[in-house]
Write a protein that holds these residues in place. Structure first.
Motif, PDB file in Angstrom:
ATOM      1  N   GLU A   1       4.547   1.488   2.008  1.00  0.00           N
ATOM      2  CA  GLU A   1       4.691   1.078   3.414  1.00  0.00           C
ATOM      3  C   GLU A   1       6.137   0.773   3.798  1.00  0.00           C
ATOM      4  OE1 GLU A   1       0.770  -1.383   4.602  1.00  0.00           O
ATOM      5  OE2 GLU A   1       1.629  -1.879   2.658  1.00  0.00           O
ATOM      6  N   ASP A   2       6.949   0.330   2.814  1.00  0.00           N
ATOM      7  CA  ASP A   2       8.346   0.019   3.138  1.00  0.00           C
ATOM      8  C   ASP A   2       9.271   1.225   2.946  1.00  0.00           C
ATOM      9  OD1 ASP A   2       8.501   0.249   0.395  1.00  0.00           O
ATOM     10  OD2 ASP A   2       8.988  -1.851   0.022  1.00  0.00           O
ATOM     11  N   GLY A   3       8.656   2.410   2.701  1.00  0.00           N
ATOM     12  CA  GLY A   3       9.448   3.638   2.607  1.00  0.00           C
ATOM     13  C   GLY A   3       9.884   4.016   1.202  1.00  0.00           C
TER      14      GLY A   3
ATOM     15  N   ARG B   1       0.827  -1.204   0.000  1.00  0.00           N
ATOM     16  CA  ARG B   1       0.000   0.000   0.000  1.00  0.00           C
ATOM     17  C   ARG B   1       0.866   1.261   0.000  1.00  0.00           C
ATOM     18  NH1 ARG B   1      -3.786   0.609   4.610  1.00  0.00           N
ATOM     19  NH2 ARG B   1      -1.860   0.332   5.775  1.00  0.00           N
ATOM     20  N   ALA B   2       0.339   2.300  -0.653  1.00  0.00           N
ATOM     21  CA  ALA B   2       0.916   3.646  -0.534  1.00  0.00           C
ATOM     22  C   ALA B   2      -0.047   4.413   0.354  1.00  0.00           C
ATOM     23  CB  ALA B   2       1.029   4.298  -1.903  1.00  0.00           C
TER      24      ALA B   2
ATOM     25  N   PHE C   1       0.487  -1.524  -6.791  1.00  0.00           N
ATOM     26  CA  PHE C   1       0.314  -1.120  -5.396  1.00  0.00           C
ATOM     27  C   PHE C   1      -1.090  -0.566  -5.206  1.00  0.00           C
ATOM     28  CE2 PHE C   1       1.803   2.595  -7.641  1.00  0.00           C
ATOM     29  CZ  PHE C   1       1.111   3.662  -7.087  1.00  0.00           C
ATOM     30  N   LEU C   2      -1.489  -0.472  -3.950  1.00  0.00           N
ATOM     31  CA  LEU C   2      -2.801   0.074  -3.622  1.00  0.00           C
ATOM     32  C   LEU C   2      -2.621   1.444  -2.987  1.00  0.00           C
ATOM     33  CD1 LEU C   2      -5.916  -0.385  -3.320  1.00  0.00           C
ATOM     34  CD2 LEU C   2      -5.418  -1.197  -1.014  1.00  0.00           C
TER      35      LEU C   2
END
Length: 162
Positions: free
Chosen positions: A63-65, A3-4, A44-45
Protein backbone atom coordinates in the motif's frame (compact mmCIF):
# COMPACT_ATOMS: atom_id res chain seq x y z
CA UNK A 1 -0.66 -5.40 8.91
CA UNK A 2 0.28 -3.76 5.62
CA UNK A 3 -1.50 -5.10 2.55
CA UNK A 4 -0.20 -5.96 -0.91
CA UNK A 5 -3.09 -5.15 -3.21
CA UNK A 6 -1.72 -5.63 -6.71
CA UNK A 7 0.82 -7.51 -8.80
CA UNK A 8 3.44 -5.81 -10.91
CA UNK A 9 4.32 -8.23 -13.70
CA UNK A 10 7.97 -8.99 -14.36
CA UNK A 11 7.92 -7.31 -17.78
CA UNK A 12 6.46 -4.11 -16.28
CA UNK A 13 9.00 -3.92 -13.45
CA UNK A 14 10.90 -0.64 -13.59
CA UNK A 15 12.66 0.63 -10.52
CA UNK A 16 10.65 0.78 -7.33
CA UNK A 17 12.01 -0.09 -3.91
CA UNK A 18 12.18 -3.86 -3.42
CA UNK A 19 12.17 -4.35 0.35
CA UNK A 20 11.79 -8.13 0.66
CA UNK A 21 11.08 -11.29 -1.30
CA UNK A 22 8.76 -14.28 -0.95
CA UNK A 23 9.82 -17.71 -2.19
CA UNK A 24 6.72 -19.71 -3.11
CA UNK A 25 6.11 -23.12 -4.64
CA UNK A 26 3.58 -23.36 -7.47
CA UNK A 27 0.70 -24.20 -5.10
CA UNK A 28 1.31 -21.03 -3.11
CA UNK A 29 1.59 -18.85 -6.22
CA UNK A 30 -2.17 -19.07 -6.94
CA UNK A 31 -3.76 -16.93 -4.29
CA UNK A 32 -6.13 -14.04 -3.63
CA UNK A 33 -5.96 -13.38 0.11
CA UNK A 34 -3.34 -14.84 2.44
CA UNK A 35 -0.94 -13.63 5.12
CA UNK A 36 2.66 -13.87 3.93
CA UNK A 37 6.10 -13.41 5.42
CA UNK A 38 9.06 -12.36 3.34
CA UNK A 39 12.49 -14.02 3.61
CA UNK A 40 13.67 -10.85 5.36
CA UNK A 41 10.87 -11.05 7.95
CA UNK A 42 8.37 -8.55 6.49
CA UNK A 43 4.82 -9.59 7.40
CA UNK A 44 2.09 -8.49 5.01
CA UNK A 45 -1.34 -9.50 3.81
CA UNK A 46 -1.73 -10.38 0.16
CA UNK A 47 -5.17 -8.98 -0.65
CA UNK A 48 -5.93 -9.06 -4.38
CA UNK A 49 -9.29 -8.20 -5.98
CA UNK A 50 -9.39 -11.67 -7.58
CA UNK A 51 -7.28 -14.86 -7.45
CA UNK A 52 -4.18 -14.59 -9.61
CA UNK A 53 -1.08 -16.60 -10.42
CA UNK A 54 2.12 -15.04 -9.13
CA UNK A 55 4.91 -15.66 -11.61
CA UNK A 56 8.62 -15.93 -10.90
CA UNK A 57 10.06 -12.40 -11.08
CA UNK A 58 6.78 -10.56 -10.45
CA UNK A 59 6.52 -8.07 -7.59
CA UNK A 60 3.74 -7.46 -5.07
CA UNK A 61 2.95 -3.79 -4.54
CA UNK A 62 2.45 -2.78 -0.89
CA UNK A 63 0.00 0.00 0.00
CA UNK A 64 2.91 2.40 0.60
CA UNK A 65 4.35 1.66 -2.86
CA UNK A 66 7.21 -0.56 -1.75
CA UNK A 67 7.69 -3.86 -3.59
CA UNK A 68 8.07 -7.48 -2.51
CA UNK A 69 9.72 -9.66 -5.13
CA UNK A 70 8.21 -13.07 -5.96
CA UNK A 71 10.57 -15.99 -6.51
CA UNK A 72 9.52 -19.47 -7.62
CA UNK A 73 10.81 -22.09 -5.18
CA UNK A 74 12.71 -25.07 -6.54
CA UNK A 75 10.61 -28.23 -6.29
CA UNK A 76 11.11 -31.94 -6.91
CA UNK A 77 9.83 -32.49 -10.43
CA UNK A 78 9.95 -35.19 -13.06
CA UNK A 79 11.42 -34.18 -16.41
CA UNK A 80 9.76 -36.22 -19.14
CA UNK A 81 11.26 -36.64 -22.58
CA UNK A 82 10.40 -38.78 -25.59
CA UNK A 83 12.32 -40.15 -28.59
CA UNK A 84 10.33 -38.06 -31.10
CA UNK A 85 8.08 -35.02 -31.26
CA UNK A 86 5.09 -37.26 -32.01
CA UNK A 87 5.86 -39.47 -29.01
CA UNK A 88 6.12 -36.38 -26.79
CA UNK A 89 2.72 -35.16 -28.05
CA UNK A 90 1.22 -38.54 -27.13
CA UNK A 91 2.73 -38.28 -23.65
CA UNK A 92 1.39 -34.72 -23.24
CA UNK A 93 -2.06 -35.96 -24.25
CA UNK A 94 -1.98 -38.76 -21.65
CA UNK A 95 -0.71 -36.42 -18.93
CA UNK A 96 -3.30 -33.78 -19.87
CA UNK A 97 -6.01 -36.41 -19.57
CA UNK A 98 -5.20 -36.72 -15.86
CA UNK A 99 -5.77 -33.01 -15.22
CA UNK A 100 -2.54 -32.53 -13.32
CA UNK A 101 -0.41 -29.38 -13.54
CA UNK A 102 2.23 -29.71 -16.24
CA UNK A 103 4.87 -27.36 -17.61
CA UNK A 104 5.29 -27.90 -21.35
CA UNK A 105 8.63 -27.07 -22.94
CA UNK A 106 9.81 -27.42 -26.53
CA UNK A 107 11.23 -30.92 -26.01
CA UNK A 108 10.30 -31.88 -22.46
CA UNK A 109 7.41 -31.79 -19.99
CA UNK A 110 7.71 -31.30 -16.23
CA UNK A 111 5.24 -32.60 -13.66
CA UNK A 112 5.23 -32.93 -9.88
CA UNK A 113 7.01 -36.06 -8.62
CA UNK A 114 4.55 -38.95 -9.01
CA UNK A 115 5.69 -42.58 -9.31
CA UNK A 116 2.41 -43.75 -10.88
CA UNK A 117 2.76 -41.23 -13.72
CA UNK A 118 6.46 -42.03 -14.03
CA UNK A 119 5.54 -45.69 -14.67
CA UNK A 120 2.88 -44.68 -17.20
CA UNK A 121 5.39 -42.49 -19.07
CA UNK A 122 7.99 -45.29 -19.17
CA UNK A 123 5.29 -47.69 -20.38
CA UNK A 124 4.60 -45.30 -23.26
CA UNK A 125 8.30 -45.21 -24.21
CA UNK A 126 9.24 -41.91 -22.55
CA UNK A 127 12.13 -41.19 -20.19
CA UNK A 128 11.70 -39.81 -16.68
CA UNK A 129 14.43 -37.90 -14.84
CA UNK A 130 13.99 -36.41 -11.35
CA UNK A 131 15.06 -32.75 -11.27
CA UNK A 132 14.98 -29.88 -8.76
CA UNK A 133 13.83 -26.65 -10.40
CA UNK A 134 11.05 -24.04 -10.20
CA UNK A 135 7.68 -25.29 -11.49
CA UNK A 136 5.77 -23.04 -13.90
CA UNK A 137 2.80 -25.11 -15.05
CA UNK A 138 0.48 -24.06 -17.88
CA UNK A 139 -2.45 -21.89 -16.82
CA UNK A 140 -1.68 -22.31 -13.15
CA UNK A 141 -5.40 -22.58 -12.37
CA UNK A 142 -5.21 -25.99 -10.69
CA UNK A 143 -4.38 -24.74 -7.20
CA UNK A 144 -7.57 -23.91 -5.37
CA UNK A 145 -9.69 -25.58 -8.03
CA UNK A 146 -10.47 -22.32 -9.80
CA UNK A 147 -11.36 -22.70 -13.46
CA UNK A 148 -10.28 -19.16 -14.35
CA UNK A 149 -7.05 -19.56 -16.25
CA UNK A 150 -6.17 -15.97 -17.01
CA UNK A 151 -3.71 -15.77 -19.86
CA UNK A 152 -1.24 -13.03 -19.08
CA UNK A 153 0.56 -11.34 -21.94
CA UNK A 154 4.17 -12.18 -22.59
CA UNK A 155 3.94 -15.84 -21.68
CA UNK A 156 4.18 -18.44 -24.42
CA UNK A 157 1.49 -21.07 -24.30
CA UNK A 158 2.22 -24.12 -26.41
CA UNK A 159 -0.83 -25.63 -28.02
CA UNK A 160 -0.45 -29.14 -29.36
CA UNK A 161 -1.57 -28.98 -32.98
CA UNK A 162 -1.71 -32.17 -34.99
Amino acid sequence: MIRATRILRRDALSGGEIVDRVVLDHGDRHRRRVAMRGSGGLDFLLDLPEPAVLEDGDALVLEDGRLVWVEAASERLLEIRAPSEHALKRLIWHIGNRHIPAEIGADAVWIADDHVLAEMVRGLGGTVEPVIRPFRPEGGAYAGGSAQAHAHGGHHHHHVAD
